[in-house]
Design an enzyme around this catalytic site. Structure first.
Site, PDB file in Angstrom:
ATOM      1  CG  ASP A 146      -3.469   8.365  -3.771  1.00  0.00           C
ATOM      2  OD1 ASP A 146      -2.339   8.400  -3.257  1.00  0.00           O
ATOM      3  OD2 ASP A 146      -4.312   9.269  -3.642  1.00  0.00           O
ATOM      4  NE  ARG A 147      -4.845  -1.830  -4.059  1.00  0.00           N
ATOM      5  CZ  ARG A 147      -4.959  -2.847  -3.230  1.00  0.00           C
ATOM      6  NH1 ARG A 147      -4.734  -2.671  -1.942  1.00  0.00           N
ATOM      7  NH2 ARG A 147      -5.311  -4.040  -3.665  1.00  0.00           N
TER       8      ARG A 147
END
Length: 318
Positions: A146-147
């Site tokens: 995930d970012r």
């Protein structure tokens, strides 16, 4: 700067080579259609404009050697329209590389950087790495983070290595990935695993959310307590046995202990307390990786979390 109006391509026919067998059609198209946004790829799959062996297929269809793929006429960005990645970010990512050989690159991805462009982002880690390694024409993400999650991220430099690692990820005990997470409250040591099926939903805003739902895909995460901070917080180790989207974050919340700094699945009060201590990030970090290399050797890597993480944990323990 000169701008170019991209001309629509003609109908294309592709025959799947043996080295692409087993790859999902959506991931295959993203590598074949450089410059095509993810939304376009999923739209042409959903509407049946992409055909495999003259039939409609779903995005999760896995290719077989010899498959015949029909691609509709598309209007794509010119190759020279690619947005150059800022030099400061390139230097930061170059410094984050922990391991590199002829076929594989592993870096300690900083929090806040997406692994690929899309959803309003012109670039991510993979686009930056292609700029850093222009000679590596087959550079592809092996998996995703995930970012806002930091830590160990694998990038294959060769198709053969990508195929080998995808197979290892799918096989039981093939790849050992471990994460650290700082969660709210007192995590009981007896709570060693969460098994709860996860279902992906896309909201009207386009944001992707995941929920525990009997109709979802099977998901299993193993947990271990690493350190306690009274009843306020617990530092845990999480090992995802399955690889579902947002799995650790949703399973932690399901256990009653949301992860600090999680804007989607977290607890606002807990997150705010951590922010007041200087902890302005998601407290999820991929710190350990054991992977079998194609030559039979076992690669073991560990990555330290960033200074924000370390300082916050120090203040909690003070």
């Amino acid at each position: 700067m000169t701008t170019h109006t991209a001309q629509p391509t003609a109908v294309q026919w592709l025959v799947v080579a043996p080295e692409y067998a087993g790859q999902r059609i959506d991931n295959f198209l993203r590598t074949q259609l450089k410059g095509a946004p993810k939304t376009l790829i999923y739209r042409i799959l959903r509407t049946g404009e992409v055909r495999v062996n003259k039939g409609r297929i779903k995005p999760e269809y896995r290719l077989q050697a010899g498959d015949s793929i029909r691609l509709p006429p598309l209007r794509l960005a010119e190759p020279d329209e690619a947005v150059p990645v800022a030099q400061a970010l390139l230097q930061r990512l170059e410094a984050a590389i922990l391991y590199e050989d002829k076929g594989l690159l592993v870096l300690n991805k900083p929090a806040g950087i997406a692994v690929h462009g899309g959803s309003g982002l012109s670039f991510g880690v993979i686009e930056a790495m292609r700029q850093l390694r222009p000679e590596a024409s087959e550079l592809e993400l092996v998996h995703r983070l995930d970012r806002d999650t930091s830590g160990l991220l694998m990038i294959a430099k060769r198709r053969s290595v990508l195929r080998h690692l995808h197979q290892a990820l799918r096989s039981e005990g093939g790849v050992d990935k471990r994460y650290m997470a700082l969660v709210r409250g007192h995590w009981d040591s007896s709570k060693k695993q969460i098994s709860a099926p996860l279902l992906k939903n896309t909201l009207r805003s386009g944001e992707r959310m995941v929920e525990v739902n009997p109709e979802g895909k099977e998901a299993l995460t193993l947990f271990k307590v690493l350190r306690r901070f009274g009843n306020f917080a617990t530092l845990i180790e999480a090992s995802p046995i399955t690889g579902r989207t947002h799995q650790i974050r949703v399973h932690a919340r399901q256990a009653g202990h949301p992860i600090g700094g999680d804007s989607k699945y977290g607890d606002e009060q807990f997150t705010q307390t951590l922010r007041d201590l200087g902890g302005k990030r998601l407290f999820l970090h991929a710190f350990s990786l054991k992977i079998p290399l194609p030559d039979g050797q076992l690669l073991q890597l560990e990555a330290e979390p960033d200074e924000i993480w370390k300082h916050t944990v120090e203040k909690l323990g003070a």
